[in-house]
Design a protein around this motif. Structure first.
Motif, short mmCIF file in Angstrom:
data_model
loop_
_atom_site.label_atom_id
_atom_site.label_comp_id
_atom_site.label_asym_id
_atom_site.label_seq_id
_atom_site.Cartn_x
_atom_site.Cartn_y
_atom_site.Cartn_z
N LEU A 72 0.80 -1.22 0.00
CA LEU A 72 0.00 0.00 0.00
C LEU A 72 0.84 1.27 0.00
CD1 LEU A 72 -2.87 -0.87 2.52
CD2 LEU A 72 -2.98 -0.87 0.03
N GLN A 73 2.10 1.14 0.36
CA GLN A 73 2.95 2.32 0.56
C GLN A 73 3.00 3.24 -0.66
OE1 GLN A 73 6.92 1.35 1.78
NE2 GLN A 73 7.44 3.46 2.32
N SER A 74 3.10 2.65 -1.85
CA SER A 74 3.23 3.46 -3.06
C SER A 74 1.93 4.16 -3.45
CB SER A 74 3.71 2.59 -4.22
OG SER A 74 2.76 1.57 -4.51
N PHE A 75 0.83 3.79 -2.81
CA PHE A 75 -0.46 4.39 -3.13
C PHE A 75 -0.82 5.55 -2.20
CE2 PHE A 75 -0.80 0.06 -4.74
CZ PHE A 75 -1.37 0.23 -5.98
N LEU A 76 -0.32 5.55 -0.96
CA LEU A 76 -0.79 6.46 0.07
C LEU A 76 0.13 7.67 0.25
CD1 LEU A 76 -1.58 3.75 2.79
CD2 LEU A 76 -3.19 4.74 1.14
N ILE A 77 -0.46 8.80 0.65
CA ILE A 77 0.37 9.92 1.08
C ILE A 77 0.94 9.56 2.44
CG2 ILE A 77 -0.92 11.66 -0.23
CD1 ILE A 77 -2.36 12.40 2.36
#
Length: 294
Positions: free
Chosen positions: A84-89
């Motif tokens: 999820l890291q690459s999707f979230l601010i």
């Protein structure tokens, strides 16, 4: 003296009008033949003329995020966090607000489809995504169930891609209003009982051949004699109901509900058909067949 002055004024007006006419004609012909370039007229586009907004990137991003959002395995929370890291601010919870401590099920997505995009303001778009999820009990693998969900994903442009800028949230599924089915409209004039029986007998024979015959056999029943693969090896004919026949000029319009059986699964499907037939001496032919017209 006054007379001379008037004569001079008349000459001046005459020659001025003559020069104006000559110049106007010269300019008009120059524009006509492209000797004098002019800027094309610009018409402001109306709402109907404006190019439609392309949301392909937003939809793809939201679908990818939703796939990862609903994919978790108990005991492997760190793996989900990294996905999820690459999707979230950076300021959002690393699990996107989802707490797995109380669940007894693992989850993954079977099908995902973006449903709609709405502007929330400040450059944020809310993309609603449908997700078909499969839940499996961690202590009983046979306890498995399908759950359909609609997830709203708030996203914002970030360089060449996007970021999820707020917690995603679930909404109830859209509810469609009922639409009253229209009664079939029979065009043309009624036919005699004899003609109706002939048309029905022809249709019964046609369907048996259309679902079991070779292309050359099927072509025999069409007016244009063009070979058709039909439904051979796909569906078999079961029955025909609700047949009505009317006449329009030299043709006959046949409405009927046809039950066909899927060869591979055995399930039966009912479809409405509209045929245009023609009778030549003792032979009947199909001019056209259309499905689903009610």
């Amino acid at each position: 003296m006054k007379r001379l002055s008037k004569q001079r004024m008349t000459r001046t007006l005459f020659w001025g009008l003559l020069v104006y006419t000559a110049l106007s004609s010269t300019i008009a012909w120059s524009i006509q033949f492209g000797l004098i370039p002019i800027e094309p007229r610009r018409v402001q586009a109306t709402d109907e003329q404006k190019a439609p907004v392309n949301n392909t990137k937003e939809l793809a991003f939201a679908e990818q995020f939703t796939k990862e959002y609903f994919f978790w395995t108990l005991g492997k929370e760190e793996s989900r966090k990294q996905r999820l890291q690459s999707f979230l601010i950076s300021s959002i919870d690393s699990q996107a607000g989802l707490n797995m401590k109380t669940t007894k099920y693992n989850s993954y997505t079977q099908n995902i489809n973006a449903w709609q995009v709405k502007d929330r303001g400040d450059g944020v778009k809310e993309v609603t995504v449908y997700a078909e999820t499969i839940l499996t009990n961690t202590t009983n693998q046979s306890d498995q169930k399908r759950v359909d969900r609609y997830l709203v994903v708030p996203i914002k442009q970030a360089g060449d891609s996007f970021r999820v800028v707020d917690f995603p949230y679930l909404i109830p599924p859209p509810v469609a209003r009922d639409i009253a089915a229209k009664e079939p409209v029979t065009s043309g004039s009624p036919v005699s009982g004899e003609i109706a029986n002939q048309a029905e007998n022809f249709m019964q024979t046609f369907w048996k051949v259309y679902t079991n015959g070779e292309p050359q056999e099927i072509a025999y029943y069409f007016k244009n004699k063009q070979a058709s693969a039909g439904l051979t090896s796909i569906q078999s004919f079961v029955s025909m109901d609700g047949l009505s026949v009317s006449q329009v000029d030299d043709t006959y319009i046949v409405n009927c509900d046809v039950t066909l059986e899927d060869v591979q699964t055995g399930v039966q499907l009912v479809s409405h058909y509209v045929f245009t037939l023609v009778k030549e001496t003792d032979r009947w032919y199909v001019i056209s067949m259309k499905q689903g017209e009610i």
